[in-house]
Design an enzyme around this catalytic site. Structure first.
Site, PDB file in Angstrom:
ATOM      1  N   THR A  12       0.825  -1.212   0.000  1.00 50.93           N
ATOM      2  CA  THR A  12       0.000   0.000   0.000  1.00 50.93           C
ATOM      3  C   THR A  12       0.855   1.256   0.000  1.00 50.93           C
ATOM      4  OG1 THR A  12      -1.806  -1.139   1.071  1.00 50.93           O
ATOM      5  CG2 THR A  12      -1.739   1.226   1.387  1.00 50.93           C
ATOM      6  N   SER A  59       1.099  -7.681  -0.769  1.00 50.12           N
ATOM      7  CA  SER A  59       1.841  -8.692  -0.005  1.00 50.12           C
ATOM      8  C   SER A  59       1.012  -9.917   0.351  1.00 50.12           C
ATOM      9  CB  SER A  59       2.475  -8.081   1.249  1.00 50.12           C
ATOM     10  OG  SER A  59       1.524  -7.830   2.238  1.00 50.12           O
ATOM     11  N   THR A  92       1.741  -4.283   4.348  1.00 49.33           N
ATOM     12  CA  THR A  92       1.621  -4.585   5.777  1.00 49.33           C
ATOM     13  C   THR A  92       1.023  -5.973   6.045  1.00 49.33           C
ATOM     14  OG1 THR A  92      -0.572  -3.558   5.886  1.00 49.33           O
ATOM     15  CG2 THR A  92       1.319  -2.160   6.449  1.00 49.33           C
ATOM     16  N   ASP A  93       0.283  -6.510   5.067  1.00 51.44           N
ATOM     17  CA  ASP A  93      -0.466  -7.747   5.351  1.00 51.44           C
ATOM     18  C   ASP A  93       0.432  -8.898   5.785  1.00 51.44           C
ATOM     19  OD1 ASP A  93      -2.862  -6.521   4.829  1.00 51.44           O
ATOM     20  OD2 ASP A  93      -3.134  -7.381   2.830  1.00 51.44           O
TER      21      ASP A  93
HETATM   22  N1  ASP Z   1      -2.786  -5.369   0.888  1.00 51.41           N
HETATM   23  C1  ASP Z   1      -1.682  -4.476   1.196  1.00 51.41           C
HETATM   24  C2  ASP Z   1      -0.388  -5.290   1.173  1.00 51.41           C
HETATM   25  O1  ASP Z   1      -0.111  -5.975   2.118  1.00 51.41           O
HETATM   26  C3  ASP Z   1      -1.904  -3.862   2.520  1.00 51.41           C
HETATM   27  C4  ASP Z   1      -0.869  -2.873   2.977  1.00 51.41           C
HETATM   28  O2  ASP Z   1       0.225  -2.776   2.449  1.00 51.41           O
HETATM   29  O3  ASP Z   1      -1.174  -2.155   3.952  1.00 51.41           O
HETATM   30  O4  ASP Z   1       0.299  -5.261   0.179  1.00 51.41           O
END
Ligand code: ASP
Length: 326
Positions: A12, A59, A92-93
């Site tokens: 993200t 991710s 973050t995932d």
């Molecule tokens: N779906 C995103 C990822 O993990 C979420 C994020 O980065 O906050 O790539």
């Protein structure tokens, strides 16, 4: 001035939405590493920075093969005398899984700092640019290296081993469960608050070329034991049971656990509860059932240790030591 390398993998922090007030509908990994850097001229006051786009992933799609490729690339960059510190952008995932893999496999000779964002780069109050700037500031500190990979998010720096995603959408999502950060970031000033532990990475030797399948199976009211059988049939080499409470094993899972053990599959008791982990012999006779425990690790962390340990040919005794010593 230190020379810092940005290695981008997506997430993200590189996300883009059509509407600046929309933080729930956007495309992750849409912006390149160069675009992120171009939007951060302040980084030039910390060091000279170059960028490398390794992956462009949401991710949720990160795979163990990506971890191996990433660790290999980072080992090469760490060995490059022209590079003083490395920043890695990631979604973050699954950041906590990649971060822990790197904690176990990278040498601790140069700062490695992961960072991420909960809001896409196009959002009002996007958290990515300041997180990235603070990650560069941290990677410019030689004392960061001995801590192993770190995570910079929201004015705080966490050891990779301690960092979890704790909220599904709030900007303050990343952080520790039972412990505090190792450093604070105030603007671009980084203050370390804890000494680095005198430990080496558990799997710092030759990197595996492939990792075995290890499944995490979650317990819940009525969870069927045939989930364990299905994993074994599909060639899982170990099972991590994300059990209730302090590793409580449902009675109707016992035959499937015994069958897995008889087939030489490592079975590890972990907990679906966020904190505390599972201690040896707690609530269950591990010695009698041939089961292992995760110690303080999360189920996902225990899985990574098992993948690396099994790839090295470790037996059950060594795997238990890996889990407790990771
Ligand atoms: N779906 C995103 C990822 O993990 C979420 C994020 O980065 O906050 O790539």
């Amino acid at each position: 001035m230190p020379h810092l390398l940005l290695v981008a993998t997506g997430g993200t922090i590189a996300g883009s939405a059509a509407d600046s007030s929309d933080t729930a509908h956007y495309r992750a990994a849409a912006l390149s590493a160069e675009t992120l850097l171009a939007a951060l001229p302040e980084a030039a006051s910390i060091g000279s920075v170059s960028a490398e786009q390794l992956f462009a992933l949401d991710s949720k799609n990160m795979q163990p093969a990506h971890w191996l490729a990433l660790a290999q690339r980072l080992r090469e960059r760490i060995a490059d005398p022209a590079i003083d510190g490395i920043v890695l952008t990631h979604g973050t995932d699954t950041l906590e899984e990649t971060a822990f893999f790197l904690h176990l496999t990278l040498p601790r000779s140069k700062p490695i700092v992961l960072t991420a964002a909960m809001r896409p780069a196009t959002a009002r109050s996007a958290d990515g640019p300041m997180n990235l700037l603070q990650a560069f500031a941290c990677a410019a500190q030689p004392e960061a290296a001995a801590h192993g990979p770190l995570v910079a998010a929201g004015d705080r720096i966490w050891r990779a081993r301690d960092c979890r995603k704790r909220h599904s959408h709030a900007p303050d999502a990343l952080g520790g469960i039972e412990c505090g950060p190792v450093a604070s970031a105030i603007g671009t000033s980084i203050q370390f608050e804890a000494a680095a532990p005198a430990t080496a990475p558990r799997f710092g030797g030759a990197l595996a070329t492939a990792l075995p399948r290890v499944d995490v199976i979650c317990a819940y009211a009525g969870a069927p034991a045939d989930l364990l059988e299905a994993s074994v049939e599909r060639d899982a080499k170990a099972l991590v049971l994300a059990l209730t409470g302090h590793g409580s094993v449902p009675d109707d899972w016992l035959p499937a656990i015994a069958a897995a053990r008889a087939a030489g599959i490592a079975v590890v008791r972990a907990s679906r509860v966020m904190a505390g982990g599972v201690a040896p012999q707690a609530n269950f006779d591990d010695a009698a059932h041939g089961t292992l425990v995760c110690g303080r690790l999360s189920p996902w962390q225990a899985r990574i240790v098992l993948m690396l340990g099994i790839a090295q040919g470790h037996d059950a005794l060594q795997l238990q030591a890996d889990l407790l010593g990771a």
